[in-house]
Design an enzyme around this catalytic site. Structure first.
Site, PDB file in Angstrom:
ATOM      1  N   GLU A  60      12.805  76.987   6.472  1.00 30.11           N
ATOM      2  CA  GLU A  60      11.520  76.960   7.113  1.00 30.11           C
ATOM      3  C   GLU A  60      11.714  78.024   8.087  1.00 30.11           C
ATOM      4  O   GLU A  60      10.536  78.756   8.340  1.00 30.11           O
ATOM      5  CB  GLU A  60      11.282  75.793   7.547  1.00 30.11           C
ATOM      6  CG  GLU A  60      10.752  74.665   6.529  1.00 30.11           C
ATOM      7  CD  GLU A  60      11.827  74.077   5.663  1.00 30.11           C
ATOM      8  OE1 GLU A  60      13.117  74.230   5.956  1.00 30.11           O
ATOM      9  OE2 GLU A  60      11.576  73.568   4.474  1.00 30.11           O
ATOM     10  N   HIS A 129       9.010  61.505   6.351  1.00 30.74           N
ATOM     11  CA  HIS A 129       7.920  62.175   5.429  1.00 30.74           C
ATOM     12  C   HIS A 129       6.489  61.674   5.832  1.00 30.74           C
ATOM     13  O   HIS A 129       5.651  61.700   4.853  1.00 30.74           O
ATOM     14  CB  HIS A 129       8.392  61.884   4.092  1.00 30.74           C
ATOM     15  CG  HIS A 129       9.334  62.926   3.533  1.00 30.74           C
ATOM     16  ND1 HIS A 129      10.623  62.469   3.919  1.00 30.74           N
ATOM     17  CD2 HIS A 129       9.211  63.776   2.796  1.00 30.74           C
ATOM     18  CE1 HIS A 129      11.396  63.310   3.178  1.00 30.74           C
ATOM     19  NE2 HIS A 129      10.699  64.320   2.721  1.00 30.74           N
TER      20      HIS A 129
END
Lengths: 326, 347
Positions: A60, A129
């Site tokens: 990322e 999540h």
């Protein structure tokens, strides 16, 4: 008007902007052959090739740093971060680099980039999540944070975001990709920074964004049957924040309820409530009410998961109370 | 369990006796020598200005590292890009930016390279493709993926020089950057300026394998270590890496050097011995280059004096410019935050 899904609207926006501008390219995990974790980029690699639809490693920092460096040197990258939950490991690139470069170099550099990412909670995806972290980025001067609630807004705002010269976090919602809606044909563009009145009403303003717009509309339907007229203000972006539109609404209805998925304290509702008391204090017939997700990491059990999320019934009940109804 | 590593003095491995080979013209060599001298003088004066409170914030100098600066930046072509870190006063000067605009930035003035918004750690000059100094250790490294990618995407013959310190090589961002640069065969040359200390932590305390250049192989890059006190050795290594970069092979160069001063002005550097500092000062890159040039009859004492005088004049003029330059207008506080922001909306 054609009716398409949120997924198709986003896909079409990407495709049209890639055709329109050679400097637009996509990068992110699994966006090529795999078609994207939520299949938004499906098929684009066949049309534009692997250089314009770049599947990256799970990195990322690498993705968002790469996007920033490419943006500084003339390209218009659109990065996909698989979900907002993974953004933290690369957040430095967005907050310390992309958002600050134009200012800290005295206007000598630009970082026109979009980071698309789904936010929100559902499907028992649990603590790591199921988060709505977009407010963290809305806190940062130099960032824009855009969060559409309908396919039409998604398409129009994504196209505007790609053409915009600022770094933009484009927040999608992980359970809305199959939601359908009418989308105008042709080059449909929605300006960034303009809230939208999704439903007009006179008794109460529900100020919200993204998926919660639909919960607000549902609640408005229920309340309408009881003679309560609700106005639903869809912010569409957390920064810029269209204070003017939301204040105009509150001045009309004299009551404000802020609704969002993320956590309560320091959440988007806190900022909206503060703006209302600064700009419309004398118009309020009731303190501003905030409804949000519960302040826990998202649990797994379906029962607990439901209990941790905002509920339409709560919105209806609080709205009644604000109007002095039982 | 972590045991404190016993410290020994970190001595330079000298290439002093390596015969210097010069293919460059005398003018070019003098220009390299002058740039090194200019950076030294600039840092000396900057330090003085800092102690006189003309400069604030952090202040990291290139004292002792001039060969790594000039050896890597001067061979670059105008179209090449540089991504640097916070010890970058010398980097932007070597790239050709007028020191007066650099000094004005350090003074926080309107005509500084970042118009008084950046300061010591955030120097920038887009016209010279100097893409800035960054203040988060290793945070600048992923940017170079994008800059290298952009050159390739646009089909341009451009090389990116990514400068970083050895301390950054322990941070995760360095791995993501180098892996992707290698993976996509980007025309990026990463130069690790290894001055042996990340603040007060030695490279032996921060790296499982302190031979950083060896990581090149693992990232599909050419790896090389060079004596960072020898400007010509650095220059040759850089020129070789540039050829490789043009052929799509990135490089990882580790330049062994030493900072004479502390990490920043605020650091008295009590974690290392006077003897250690002295042993490196004997390898001073400017003096060594002078000895090499002198031995080859390429410079005279008079020429050196003239250079010293001219850089002194230039730096003094920079201070004069900076000191008399205007402060940024407080009404411009929000300038440059956004490009074309929508009107009438709370940003």
């Amino acid at each position: 008007m054609p009716v398409i899904t949120m997924r198709e609207a986003l896909h079409d926006a990407l495709r049209e902007e890639m055709i329109r501008d050679q400097n637009v390219f996509l990068l992110g995990e699994e966006i090529g052959r795999f078609g994207g974790s939520y299949k938004v980029t499906e098929g684009l690699i066949d049309e534009f090739g692997p250089e314009r639809v770049l599947s990256t490693p799970i990195a990322e920092s690498g993705i968002m740093g790469m996007a920033t460096g490419a943006a500084m040197t003339g390209l218009r990258p659109v990065a996909e971060i698989m979900t907002i939950n993974f953004i933290m490991v690369g957040m430095d690139q967005l907050v310390n680099n992309a958002a600050k470069i134009p200012y800290m170099f005295g206007g000598e550099a630009r970082t026109p980039l979009v980071v698309r990412t789904p936010s929100g909670a559902a499907h028992q995806l649990t603590a790591q999540h199921s988060q709505s972290l977009e407010v963290w980025f809305a806190y940062v001067p130099g960032m824009y944070v855009v969060a559409p609630s309908t396919p039409a807004d998604a398409k129009g705002l994504l196209k505007s975001s790609i053409r915009n010269d600022n770094p933009i976090l484009f927040v999608e919602n992980l359970v809305m990709y199959n939601e359908k809606g009418e989308v105008p044909e042709g080059d449909h563009v929605v300006p960034i920074g303009k809230a939208d009145i999704k439903r007009e009403g006179g008794d109460l303003s529900i100020i919200t964004y993204s998926r919660m717009v639909h919960m607000a509309l549902e609640a408005a339907d229920v309340l309408a049957e009881e003679g309560i007229s609700v106005e639903v203000v869809d912010l569409r972006s957390l920064r810029p924040l269209d204070v003017e539109t939301m204040i105009a609404s509150v001045k009309k209805t004299n009551r404000a309820l802020v609704l969002h998925e993320g956590w309560y304290k320091y959440g988007a509702g806190a900022e909206v409530a503060a703006q209302i008391q600064e700009h419309a204090f004398d118009y309020l017939d009731h303190p501003v009410v905030r409804i949000s997700g519960q302040e826990v990491p998202m649990p797994y059990s379906t029962v607990l998961e439901r209990a941790a999320q905002p509920r339409m019934e709560d919105v209806v009940e609080r709205a009644r109370f604000m109007l002095g109804r039982k | 369990m972590v045991k404190e590593i016993e410290r020994t003095e970190l001595e330079p491995t000298s290439t002093e006796n390596r015969p210097a080979e010069f293919h460059e013209s005398k003018e070019e060599l003098h220009s390299l020598f002058r740039t090194m001298s200019l950076i030294r003088r600039f840092e000396d004066t900057g330090w003085e200005m800092y102690t006189r409170a003309k400069i604030g914030g952090y202040f990291h100098t290139n004292h002792g590292e001039e060969a790594t600066v000039v050896g890597t930046i001067c061979p670059l072509r105008p179209q090449d890009w540089i991504v640097s870190f916070y010890r970058e006063h010398g980097h932007i000067i070597a790239r050709g930016t007028d020191p007066k605009y650099v000094m004005a930035e350090l003074f926080g003035r309107e005509h500084g390279v970042a118009h008084g918004r950046g300061g010591s750690m955030h120097l920038f000059d887009y016209s010279r493709h100097f893409l800035g100094g960054y203040g988060i250790v290793a945070g600048q490294m992923p940017l170079a993926i994008g800059v290298g990618w952009s050159s390739k995407y646009r089909g341009q013959d451009e090389i990116t020089l990514l400068l970083t310190g050895e301390g950054a090589m322990a941070n995760g961002a360095s791995h993501e950057a180098l892996n992707m640069i290698g993976l996509y065969h980007l025309p990026v040359i990463t130069v690790v300026v290894n001055n042996l200390y990340g603040m007060g932590t030695t490279v032996h305390e921060s790296a499982a394998n302190p031979e950083i250049w060896k990581r090149g192989e693992m990232y599909g890059m050419h790896g090389a270590q060079v004596d960072g006190m020898d400007v010509m050795a650095v220059r040759r290594t850089m020129q070789d890496a540039m050829k490789r970069a043009s052929n799509g092979q990135p490089s990882l160069i580790e330049a062994m050097t030493y900072r004479y001063r502390g990490h920043s002005v605020a650091d008295a550097a009590r974690y290392r011995s006077t003897e250690e500092v002295q042993s490196w000062r004997q390898q001073d890159p400017i003096e060594r280059f002078y000895r090499q040039l002198s031995k080859a009859d390429l410079i005279t004492e008079e020429e050196r004096n003239a250079i010293d005088e001219s850089v002194e004049k230039q730096v003094n003029a920079a201070v004069e410019f900076a000191d008399s330059d205007e402060h940024p207008d407080p009404n411009g506080l929000f300038d440059h935050l956004y490009v074309d922001p929508p009107a009438g909306v709370s940003l």
